[in-house]
Write an enzyme that holds these catalytic residues in place. Structure first.
Site, short mmCIF file in Angstrom:
data_model
loop_
_atom_site.label_atom_id
_atom_site.label_comp_id
_atom_site.label_asym_id
_atom_site.label_seq_id
_atom_site.Cartn_x
_atom_site.Cartn_y
_atom_site.Cartn_z
N HIS A 62 56.68 69.41 22.63
CA HIS A 62 55.46 69.12 23.38
C HIS A 62 55.79 68.40 24.69
O HIS A 62 56.90 67.93 24.88
CB HIS A 62 54.45 68.32 22.56
N HIS A 64 54.22 65.44 27.48
CA HIS A 64 53.28 64.37 27.82
C HIS A 64 53.32 64.21 29.33
O HIS A 64 54.41 64.07 29.91
CB HIS A 64 53.70 63.03 27.21
N TYR A 125 29.80 45.95 32.95
CA TYR A 125 29.45 45.88 34.37
C TYR A 125 28.09 46.53 34.61
O TYR A 125 27.23 45.96 35.29
CB TYR A 125 30.53 46.57 35.20
N GLN A 129 24.05 44.56 35.56
CA GLN A 129 23.68 44.71 36.97
C GLN A 129 22.52 43.81 37.37
O GLN A 129 22.55 43.17 38.41
CB GLN A 129 23.33 46.16 37.28
#
Length: 140
Positions: A62, A64, A125, A129
């Site tokens: 594989h 990555h 976040y 607000q």
């Protein structure tokens, strides 16, 4: 790792994805010279597209890849650009990859967005607000 934002006419971005894909039947064919050439080809394609490879690891069965890309390129586009290009070139250069498998890569892949901020931090976040004090210009 320091955050490096890129600019274009429509805004500013810092987009990265972790992509993993395997050879067909997960055969361990990515060793030796094939692995070296695959590394070269992935870097070549990234340079051609203006993408930045942050880290890359070619394992026998594989790959990555952590790559920073532009906002117009989706995760599927990025993965398929790498897979399609490398499959064509590697199968031309290494005939044993043609004889052992009908295609070099499995049709599937894994992709996950990678950012400098966690999903939880973004959620907090956005959720807070209205709790933050506004600047005077915002009050008008």
């Amino acid at each position: 790792m320091t955050r490096k934002v890129r600019r274009f006419s429509g805004g500013v971005y810092d987009l990265g994805i972790h992509v993993v894909w395997c050879p067909k039947y997960r055969r361990p064919v990515l060793g030796g010279r094939v692995a070296e050439r695959l590394d070269e080809l992935l870097r070549q394609k990234a340079d051609e597209r203006g993408w930045e490879i942050v880290t890359l690891e070619v394992m026998p069965d594989h790959v990555h890849l952590f790559v920073k890309h532009d906002p117009k390129s989706s995760a599927s586009y990025v993965a398929n650009q790498f897979k399609g290009f490398t499959s064509r070139v590697l199968r031309e250069e290494f005939p044993h990859l043609k004889s052992r498998m009908p295609t070099l890569w499995s049709s599937s892949y894994f992709a996950a967005s990678v950012g400098a901020v966690s999903a939880e931090a973004v959620r907090r976040y956005i959720d807070t607000q209205w709790e933050r004090p506004r600047k005077k210009a915002d009050a008008a």
